[in-house]
Structures are given as C-alpha cells and as structure tokens.
Design an enzyme around this catalytic site. Structure first.
Site, mmCIF file in Angstrom:
data_model
loop_
_atom_site.group_PDB
_atom_site.id
_atom_site.type_symbol
_atom_site.label_atom_id
_atom_site.label_comp_id
_atom_site.label_asym_id
_atom_site.label_seq_id
_atom_site.Cartn_x
_atom_site.Cartn_y
_atom_site.Cartn_z
ATOM 1 N N SER A 8 0.838 -1.198 0.000
ATOM 2 C CA SER A 8 0.000 0.000 0.000
ATOM 3 C C SER A 8 0.867 1.240 0.000
ATOM 4 C CB SER A 8 -0.895 0.018 1.245
ATOM 5 O OG SER A 8 -0.122 0.285 2.412
ATOM 6 N N ASP A 9 0.319 2.328 -0.543
ATOM 7 C CA ASP A 9 0.911 3.619 -0.236
ATOM 8 C C ASP A 9 0.749 3.849 1.260
ATOM 9 O OD1 ASP A 9 2.097 6.111 -0.441
ATOM 10 O OD2 ASP A 9 0.921 6.701 -2.185
ATOM 11 N N TRP A 10 1.487 4.802 1.805
ATOM 12 C CA TRP A 10 1.566 4.965 3.253
ATOM 13 C C TRP A 10 0.215 5.446 3.813
ATOM 14 C CZ3 TRP A 10 5.157 2.532 1.400
ATOM 15 C CH2 TRP A 10 6.323 2.190 2.074
#
Length: 775
Positions: free
Chosen positions: A221-223
């Site tokens: 995932s993106d953060w």
C-alpha cells in the site's frame, strides 16, 4: 531459500505480523526462518533513508521529467544504477520508485516526480530504470497503481474512467514495466478507481496485474492508504505500510479465524514478501553490502549528475543568442541565487550541496557576471538555507522537562514524526545568526504546536493550531509565524514547541523588499550587460506531493520582472527553473528560453554548461505546454469523483495549438530528414528507417519521433530513436515501433489499421509523412 518450509514454520499470528511494516520504512524480521529486517526508502530521484527531514546525505538527482527529456533508455538505466549504489550505501533493500503515473494535466502538483504524459515513453523509461536498480540487487517499486494523476483529495477521490482509457493509457506504463523489467514490488495508490479503493481492487490487482500480466512480486500500500481488512487482503494487497498498526495485524488474524479470509491467501501474501526478501538479500544467504560506493559529492557522481541535468534541459526558443559566447552577463532572479533543486514531499532529501546558478555561471565566467536578486518567489517562508545559521542544535524533552536527546543539525528543521524526535513532549531548535553587522530580519517558526521564540532579547509566544487530520498540510505546508527584529552578530534564535506535529523549524531571512525595488535594480543591471539571463521558476510550494496547482502562472511578480528586463536589455535569455509547464506572457519579448527543470544538486554547474554549450541541452519536452490555465484539465473532484472525461485524448493527443508541443526541443544544431520507409509485421508498423543529416556547425543529439495518426483515434507516439551525429554527417536511423500502442481496447485488444505515420521533431515540427498501411 525455502519459502514453503518457512511458511510451515510459522503460526497464523506470526505470518500476519510480517504483512504490516514494523516502522515508517522498515519490515519485521523473523530470525526463526532466517528473515532479516528489510529497509525501504522513498525515491524516486534520490534515496532519502528513514528520516523525513535532515537524514543521511544522499545524491539529489535531476527530477524525473528532466531525466525523461533525454528520451534515452541507456541513461534511465544508468540512473537506476546510481540509485542502487545509493541504496546499498545505506543498506536499503527497496527503493520506492519510479513514479509512472502520467501528466494528465499540468496542474498536477506531483508531476515533477513522474516521467511524462505519454504511456509508451513513461513505461519504456521506467523499465530501464527498474532494470538498473534490480540488476544490482535493489528492489524497485513502480507507483502508484493506478490512475493517480492528481493530489487534490488524493486519499478519498475516485478516478472515474472507462475501460478503454484505463487500458490504453493509464495501465499501459505498468504493463510495459511488468512485462519488460519484472519489478519486485509495486505500490497501490491512495485513490479509488471507479469507486473501488486501489488497495482492494480485485479486478485490477488480482485480475490484471497478477493474473493477465503474471506479476510475481509484492503489492504494497501507499503509506496509510489501506483502510480495510478482509477487502484489501482478498483484493490482492500483500503488505500494509507503514506500521505498526493499521487495518491488518490482529484484525486480519480475526478475519482469517472467522472465515472471511482464507489462510492460503495469507500464505500467498507472505510468499511474495519472502520472495522480495530473498531477491534483495534479506532471506536466505546473508547480503554483503559494498564498502566502495562513490560518495554523493564525489567527482564521479558530480559528473554524472551534471550530465543527467544539462543534457535533458530543453531549448524552447533561440534566435541565435545561445550558446552564450563569453559575454558580460547580468544574472537576475531569486532562482539564480536560491536555485530549486528538487520538489516537495516524499521525493525530497538532503543533498551534500546545491550549486546555485549564480555560483555555477560565476565559476566559469568570473567577474564577467554580475548577480542581482529578483522578486520574491515564495508565498510562505521556509527554513533558512546553508550559511544563514551556525551552531544549530535540536533538543527533545519529556513531559517533566528532562532532556531526551540533543543533536547538532545542519538545517534548522526536523521531523517530529517518524524520526529520532518522535514521542517528545517538547522540542527546542536554536541557531546563531551569521551576520557582519546588525540587520533587520524576519525571525519565526513553522509547524503546528504551541511555540515560544527568543531572539535579540525578545520573547514571543504563538500557537499554530493543528488542522485535524490533514497529514499533507502538517508535513508539506506547515503553518508559519514571523516577526521583524533587529538582529546583531552573535545573536542566537531559540524556539521551543509543545504538542509538535510532523514538522518543526526556524525561519530566519532578510526582510523582503518591495517588487518595484527589485525590478528597478534588475533593469539597471540589464542595461549595463551584453546579455541578461533572468532565472524564474516554481518552488516546492507549487511542485509538491499532497497539493495541486491552482494556476500555471509563475508566482509573485516574476512575469513583470522578465518583461521589464527584456525591455531594457540588449539580449535576454530566460532560464526556467521548474519541472512542469508555466505560462509565458513575455515569450515574444525575449531572445531565448532554456527549460532547466529541477536539476538536482549540481544545478548551477549544469545550467552553466548548457548555457555555454559545454554540454548540449538536447532535451525534448515530455509534457504539452498550454497557452492558458483554461487549457488545462481540472484536478478538482466533484462529490468525491474526478471524471477523466477526455478519455484517451490526454496531453498532445487532445491538444490544439499549444504553446509548445510534446517532443519539442531545438538543441544547438539543425537537422534535415531524408527519405524514410516503414517496415511491417502482421500489418503493424515494426520500424521506420530514414536518413538524418546534421546541417549545423556543431555536433548534436537528435530524437527522431514516430507517431501514428489513426483514422478515427487520437494520434499517439509509437517509437523514437536517439542519434548522436557530428556536424555535416548523414546517418541512417532505425526507429523501433511498439505494437502496444498500435491497438485499441474493446472488451479485448484489437489492432489499429490505416492512417498515417508522422516522423517528427515533436508534433509541432513534422518532417515526413508515410502511409501506415502495408502496400
């Protein structure tokens, strides 16, 4: 390495634990199965390390659009190799890049981090970059999958687009990089795609990425992007970042026990993570990190970065004034003195130095250069640059006032989140002002929290209130407060903040002077010189992660500065220190425009080399430049949705009489295109061959571009070739053409037939036209 054996040796909670990060940029170890900790670092044009501010010193490369303007896969691969060395020096296993979203609209704030508006060019360059990284054992992470072309409401927006547009345009760079370079990881985006979060989009992750394309790597995932448990685990997401915390951990164990997620799904996710660890030397045989990597300020790196920057710069207009012939130069503008090397956000890092354009040009021309500051270019105050403060120190305290840690700093700014200061009840930052005589200055603070400031015997207090939940604002556009004070040599500025959030720092700078005064000084200097070089541009207020632009106009009174100088100077050259298109109302008044991008740490030396012709600025544009704000597609969602109503006609595909076409660039010589012919395989153009003559008086680099204009579809780039040709020389150029853009999607791929081939120096300079049908 035995992944199956490792899986059998772990119970469910220990498996699941490994699927969420252990820290902001790290993954958990599991000694029992031989898994070491993995370190990740933001990219894509530098390896920042774990600190959000003030971390390790690392190379700051030119930004992605400037690198892409070479149109050169060999250079893109060399960039990947440099970043692999930088990662190895920090013992980083995974670099979070390249960014391969497209320049859908020049209002996008993060475009500086992405290659281009064209899917073929983007995907091809990205594949070479990935190969350069991974051939040296460092994982690349192409991002952000998918349709993440703007920053407004980026965590919640739904990008709305039809299957044809998605397949032909926005998925294509990912398809190319997966099939041609096999990246070891891919990052899922914040946004939704047609209402479904990218982190749980089964059709796009399991169906297209892992299924159709056979991607065997890890999807992270993106953060803070992952918001669900069973949905994201079943949708193909393999790793939640960062950690600890997030929607998996105990919740995912419970979901498996409740039958909502199969344990075989967990095993697949973990198998992919262990494969990533094996590929990067963190699982199985212990990795041996090199000890002889060139330092970021070594001559070998400086030569590379100068070449990367200068060679990608683009000559937009030129009436013969460039390259400069050892003239007396008035160098004008804030960007000449405070040159912007990089954009804002997760791509930002700490360089060993940034060579200003003033220093770079003066080092070559000496006293033939007079340097004059320009108008203000920032609307918000930033932390002071090098040499403004000395003996800088940051100290953290617990709730009782006891010192937790104290460090000397090179900059008066640090992250209160994700670094060594995290968890402190209060933070103090101080530094001694570097002055020769008493001077009135602005002193202040930036960052959310309760502040006290001591300077010149005065004490001030202010509260910069937290905008609840807006992480981007806390990190990228923190609030600030300043006061004007009389500061003497030896004075120390000390600020302490309670309830700090994300970013804290000091502000120290001269009191801004009125624009009329700055323009007047510039005009006087321009009259005395043979050539006025005016440097204008954007800053990380406009080119940043987290925020889009509201206009393409240059900030402040920079347009007025250029117009005034052009009216006074004998000859005027404008250097634009920006990565993405700007409006140029003064274009007809000046003699040349050099598009310099964000040139990285060697900025000034690279610009000087380009202006003087030591390195040809042979770049070709990778974005279409609009004439007005109204020509740019909107980045503002309506009711949470951003419709891609233009379909496949983004950028040059839908443009009409732009300011500058995609592919444009003059270089420093002239070219003649001779007879050309096309080759076909199964009715699809496989290559174009032509004679190319350098008709100028200098050797040069040409980028021969081939476009297909179908009968009923938008024009599209199908191939290009780079040729280095001596003056007066004729060469035969073979341009390979991709079948991937000679097809159309309608519930499956179908070949495009008919139309014509355009052989061009950019779409504004078409040299040869051929039929696209095989005779």
């Amino acid at each position: 390495m035995d992944i199956e054996k490792a899986l059998k040796g772990l119970d469910l909670p220990r498996k699941v634990r490994l699927l969420t990060g252990s820290a902001l940029f790290a993954l958990w170890p599991e000694p029992e199965i031989g898994l070491a900790p993995l370190k990740l670092s933001d990219g894509p044009t530098g390896v920042r390390g774990a600190e959000l501010r003030g971390g390790v010193i690392a190379c700051v490369l030119p930004n992605a659009t400037l690198l892409a303007q070479h149109w050169d896969t060999a250079l893109a691969r060399e960039v990947g190799e440099v970043l692999a060395d930088e990662a190895a020096a920090q013992q980083v296993h995974v670099v979070l890049g390249p960014t391969i979203n497209l320049h859908r609209t020049p209002l996008g704030g993060r475009l500086f981090e992405a290659y281009s508006e064209d899917p073929l060019l983007t995907g091809t360059l990205a594949a070479a970059y990935v190969q350069g990284l991974q051939d040296k054992g460092i994982a690349a992470t192409p991002k952000h999958y998918v349709a993440n072309e703007s920053e407004t409401e980026r965590r919640t927006v739904s990008s709305e687009l039809d299957a044809k547009t998605l397949r032909e345009v926005y998925l294509l760079p990912f398809e190319i990089v997966v099939e041609d370079a096999a990246p070891w990881a891919i990052m899922a985006a914040y946004n939704k795609v047609n209402g479904i979060p990218a982190t749980e989009h089964t059709e796009l992750v399991e169906g297209v990425l892992k299924g159709e394309w056979g991607f065997d790597g890890l999807v992270m995932s993106d953060w803070f992007a992952a918001q669900s448990t069973a949905e994201s685990a079943n949708g193909g997401l393999d790793l939640v970042m960062p950690g600890p915390g997030g929607p998996w951990e105990d919740e995912l164990v419970a979901a498996v026990e409740a039958g909502e997620v199969a344990e075989s799904t967990i095993d697949d996710h973990l198998s992919r993570l262990l494969l990533l660890a094996s590929r990067t030397g963190a699982f199985g045989a212990e990795r041996k990190w090199p000890a002889d990597v060139p330092a970021p300020d070594s001559e070998v790196r400086r030569e590379q970065l100068r070449r990367f920057a200068a060679g990608g710069m683009t000559v937009l207009t030129n009436n013969g004034v460039l390259p400069l012939q050892d003239p007396r130069v008035a160098l004008i503008g804030r960007h000449a003195i405070d040159t912007v090397a990089q954009g804002g956000g997760s791509a930002g890092l700490r360089p060993p130095h940034v060579i200003s354009i003033a220093d770079g040009l003066t080092s070559l021309l000496g006293d033939r250069v007079s340097v004059v500051d320009g108008v203000e270019v920032r609307m918000r105050y930033a932390a002071p640059g090098p040499g403004v403060l000395r003996d800088i120190r940051a100290t953290t305290f617990d709730a009782s006032g006891e010192v937790l840690a104290s460090r000397e700093m090179e900059i008066a700014e640090l992250a209160a989140y994700g670094g060594w200061a995290q968890g402190a009840a209060s933070i103090e930052v101080s530094g001694e002002v570097v002055l020769d005589e008493p001077t009135r200055m602005l002193a202040g603070v930036r960052g959310f929290g309760d502040w006290t400031l001591e300077v010149a015997g005065e004490q001030h207090a202010t509260r910069l209130a937290w905008a609840d939940g807006i992480v981007e604002e806390a990190l990228l556009k923190p609030p600030f407060w300043t006061t004007e004070v009389l500061v003497s040599p030896g004075d120390r500025i000390t600020a302490r903040v309670r309830e700090a959030s994300a970013l804290v720092g000091l502000i120290t700078q001269p009191v801004p002077r009125p624009p009329a005064d700055a323009i007047g000084a510039a005009v006087r200097a321009a009259r005395e010189a043979e050539v006025a070089v005016v440097v204008v541009g954007l800053t990380d207020e406009q080119e940043t992660e987290g925020f889009d632009k509201t206009t393409l106009a240059l900030p402040g009174e920079q347009d007025a500065l250029v117009a005034a100088v052009a009216g006074a100077a004998k000859r005027t050259v404008v250097v634009v220190n920006a990565a993405t298109p700007v409006l140029m109302p003064w274009l007809a008044q000046v003699d040349a425009v050099l598009w310099a991008g964000l040139p990285g740490q060697e900025a000034g030396d690279a610009v000087a080399a380009a202006l003087l012709g030591d390195i040809e600025p042979a770049g070709r544009l990778v974005t279409t430049f609009p004439r007005a704000d109204s020509d740019a597609l909107s980045v503002v969602p309506a009711n949470g949705a951003l419709p891609y109503t233009e379909g496949t006609a983004i950028g040059y595909r839908g443009a009409s009489e732009p300011l500058f076409w995609f592919g444009h660039g003059l270089g420093y010589t002239t070219w003649e295109y001779g007879p050309a012919s096309a080759s076909f395989v199964d009715g699809v153009v496989s290559a174009v061959s032509l004679e190319l003559t350098n008709t100028g008086e200098r050797s040069g680099r040409e980028v021969v571009q081939v476009y297909l204009r179908p009968v009923s579809e938008p024009v599209r780039l199908i191939g290009w070739a780079v040729a280095d040709v001596a003056d007066g020389e004729t060469v035969r150029v073979e341009v390979p053409c991709s079948s991937r853009v000679q097809r159309t999607w309608d519930d499956g791929w179908h070949p495009l037939r008919g139309g014509e081939l355009l052989i061009a120096r950019g779409l504004g300079d078409i040299r040869v036209t051929l039929p696209a049908d095989q005779e």
